[in-house]
Design a protein around this motif. Structure first.
Motif, PDB file in Angstrom:
ATOM      1  N   GLY A   1       1.375   2.587  -3.270  1.00  0.00           N
ATOM      2  CA  GLY A   1       0.213   3.024  -4.028  1.00  0.00           C
ATOM      3  C   GLY A   1      -0.299   2.003  -5.016  1.00  0.00           C
ATOM      4  O   GLY A   1      -0.842   2.368  -6.057  1.00  0.00           O
TER       5      GLY A   1
ATOM      6  N   ASP B   1      -7.116   4.193  -8.354  1.00  0.00           N
ATOM      7  CA  ASP B   1      -7.962   4.611  -7.227  1.00  0.00           C
ATOM      8  C   ASP B   1      -7.738   3.727  -6.011  1.00  0.00           C
ATOM      9  O   ASP B   1      -7.637   4.220  -4.881  1.00  0.00           O
ATOM     10  CB  ASP B   1      -9.440   4.596  -7.625  1.00  0.00           C
ATOM     11  CG  ASP B   1      -9.793   5.660  -8.647  1.00  0.00           C
ATOM     12  OD1 ASP B   1      -8.990   6.602  -8.859  1.00  0.00           O
ATOM     13  OD2 ASP B   1     -10.887   5.550  -9.252  1.00  0.00           O
TER      14      ASP B   1
ATOM     15  N   CYS C   1       0.823  -1.215   0.000  1.00  0.00           N
ATOM     16  CA  CYS C   1       0.000   0.000   0.000  1.00  0.00           C
ATOM     17  C   CYS C   1       0.855   1.263   0.000  1.00  0.00           C
ATOM     18  O   CYS C   1       0.482   2.271  -0.601  1.00  0.00           O
ATOM     19  CB  CYS C   1      -0.920   0.009   1.216  1.00  0.00           C
ATOM     20  SG  CYS C   1      -2.232  -1.221   1.134  1.00  0.00           S
TER      21      CYS C   1
ATOM     22  N   GLU D   1     -11.825   1.459   2.988  1.00  0.00           N
ATOM     23  CA  GLU D   1     -11.406   2.609   2.183  1.00  0.00           C
ATOM     24  C   GLU D   1     -11.201   2.256   0.714  1.00  0.00           C
ATOM     25  O   GLU D   1     -10.945   3.137  -0.104  1.00  0.00           O
ATOM     26  CB  GLU D   1     -10.127   3.224   2.754  1.00  0.00           C
ATOM     27  CG  GLU D   1     -10.294   3.842   4.121  1.00  0.00           C
ATOM     28  CD  GLU D   1     -11.253   5.022   4.130  1.00  0.00           C
ATOM     29  OE1 GLU D   1     -11.275   5.797   3.144  1.00  0.00           O
ATOM     30  OE2 GLU D   1     -12.000   5.159   5.121  1.00  0.00           O
TER      31      GLU D   1
ATOM     32  N   ALA E   1      -4.352   4.550  -4.508  1.00  0.00           N
ATOM     33  CA  ALA E   1      -4.402   5.816  -3.770  1.00  0.00           C
ATOM     34  C   ALA E   1      -5.115   5.638  -2.432  1.00  0.00           C
ATOM     35  O   ALA E   1      -4.705   6.222  -1.413  1.00  0.00           O
ATOM     36  CB  ALA E   1      -5.094   6.887  -4.618  1.00  0.00           C
ATOM     37  N   SER E   2      -6.164   4.828  -2.417  1.00  0.00           N
ATOM     38  CA  SER E   2      -6.896   4.579  -1.163  1.00  0.00           C
ATOM     39  C   SER E   2      -6.028   3.845  -0.148  1.00  0.00           C
ATOM     40  O   SER E   2      -6.029   4.174   1.037  1.00  0.00           O
ATOM     41  CB  SER E   2      -8.171   3.781  -1.440  1.00  0.00           C
ATOM     42  OG  SER E   2      -9.057   4.537  -2.222  1.00  0.00           O
TER      43      SER E   2
ATOM     44  N   GLN F   1      -0.792   6.540   5.142  1.00  0.00           N
ATOM     45  CA  GLN F   1      -0.428   7.895   5.577  1.00  0.00           C
ATOM     46  C   GLN F   1      -1.201   8.319   6.822  1.00  0.00           C
ATOM     47  O   GLN F   1      -0.648   8.980   7.710  1.00  0.00           O
ATOM     48  CB  GLN F   1      -0.651   8.884   4.436  1.00  0.00           C
ATOM     49  CG  GLN F   1       0.338   8.677   3.305  1.00  0.00           C
ATOM     50  CD  GLN F   1      -0.015   9.460   2.055  1.00  0.00           C
ATOM     51  OE1 GLN F   1      -1.168   9.840   1.823  1.00  0.00           O
ATOM     52  NE2 GLN F   1       0.992   9.697   1.208  1.00  0.00           N
ATOM     53  N   GLN F   2      -2.470   7.928   6.908  1.00  0.00           N
ATOM     54  CA  GLN F   2      -3.283   8.291   8.073  1.00  0.00           C
ATOM     55  C   GLN F   2      -2.828   7.578   9.337  1.00  0.00           C
ATOM     56  O   GLN F   2      -3.141   8.020  10.439  1.00  0.00           O
ATOM     57  CB  GLN F   2      -4.761   7.961   7.810  1.00  0.00           C
ATOM     58  CG  GLN F   2      -5.415   8.863   6.807  1.00  0.00           C
ATOM     59  CD  GLN F   2      -6.814   8.395   6.427  1.00  0.00           C
ATOM     60  OE1 GLN F   2      -7.181   7.235   6.606  1.00  0.00           O
ATOM     61  NE2 GLN F   2      -7.596   9.309   5.870  1.00  0.00           N
TER      62      GLN F   2
ATOM     63  N   LYS G   1      -3.453   6.218   1.221  1.00  0.00           N
ATOM     64  CA  LYS G   1      -4.085   7.133   2.177  1.00  0.00           C
ATOM     65  C   LYS G   1      -4.204   6.487   3.560  1.00  0.00           C
ATOM     66  O   LYS G   1      -3.934   7.124   4.577  1.00  0.00           O
ATOM     67  CB  LYS G   1      -5.474   7.532   1.658  1.00  0.00           C
ATOM     68  CG  LYS G   1      -6.229   8.480   2.557  1.00  0.00           C
ATOM     69  CD  LYS G   1      -7.583   8.805   1.945  1.00  0.00           C
ATOM     70  CE  LYS G   1      -8.438   9.572   2.922  1.00  0.00           C
ATOM     71  NZ  LYS G   1      -9.801   9.758   2.407  1.00  0.00           N
TER      72      LYS G   1
ATOM     73  N   GLY H   1      -8.760   0.232  -0.577  1.00  0.00           N
ATOM     74  CA  GLY H   1      -7.373  -0.005  -0.961  1.00  0.00           C
ATOM     75  C   GLY H   1      -7.050  -1.477  -1.133  1.00  0.00           C
ATOM     76  O   GLY H   1      -5.997  -1.818  -1.657  1.00  0.00           O
TER      77      GLY H   1
END
Length: 165
Positions: free
Chosen positions: A87, A136, A84, A109, A139-140, A146-147, A143, A111
């Motif tokens: 990406g 997509d 992940c 999400e 990117a999910s 990163q969160q 994310k 991913g």
């Protein structure tokens, strides 16, 4: 998949070195055209056996999709976050108890997707034919990574808070 995507490369990265030769034997027994990463002689074979250590991050960086192994059977799955972080979309079986804290967010999400031995190839074909869906999903997943970064700093802040309380 090779019929629809003849130039696609399947990279198999066993988790443990003692599995390298076993996987090579299985590929040979199935008549698969493959090369071994350790030999550095890939000549366009359909399969690359990543029989090296410390290169998984680089291999994920070259991938379009990752199927995270150890998850179609009750082994508990492997870490999806490395894929992940690059990406790329993640596919996994539902036996992911080693990473129960990670998969709910990735699935929710978008991913990652659950697959089984019956729909894995169809799901891969779908993702290869839909580059935007792949992007997509990737990117999910990124994310979610990163969160959830900064665990050490969050832990230290909680400790400091308790010390100063």
């Amino acid at each position: 998949m090779r019929k629809s995507y003849p130039d696609a490369l399947l990279i198999i990265a066993p988790r443990h070195p003692e599995q390298f030769d076993k996987v090579a034997e299985q590929l040979t027994a199935q008549g698969m055209n493959f090369s071994r990463r350790s030999k550095g002689e890939h000549q366009g074979e359909a399969v690359l056996l990543a029989d090296t250590l410390g290169e998984l991050t680089m291999l994920y960086g070259a991938a379009d999709v990752a199927f995270i192994g150890g998850s179609l059977i009750e082994r508990g799955g492997h870490n999806p976050l490395e894929a992940c972080a690059h990406g790329i979309p993640v596919l996994s079986g539902q036996h992911t108890f080693n990473f129960d804290h990670v998969y709910p967010a990735l699935i929710n999400e978008g991913g990652a997707l659950w697959v089984d031995e019956h729909n894995l190839v169809d799901t891969l074909n779908s993702l290869f034919s839909e580059p935007q869906k792949r992007a997509d999903m990737g990117a999910s997943g990124l994310k979610v990574v990163q969160q959830n970064q900064g665990a050490i700093n969050k832990t230290l802040a909680l400790i400091e808070e308790q010390i100063n309380a």
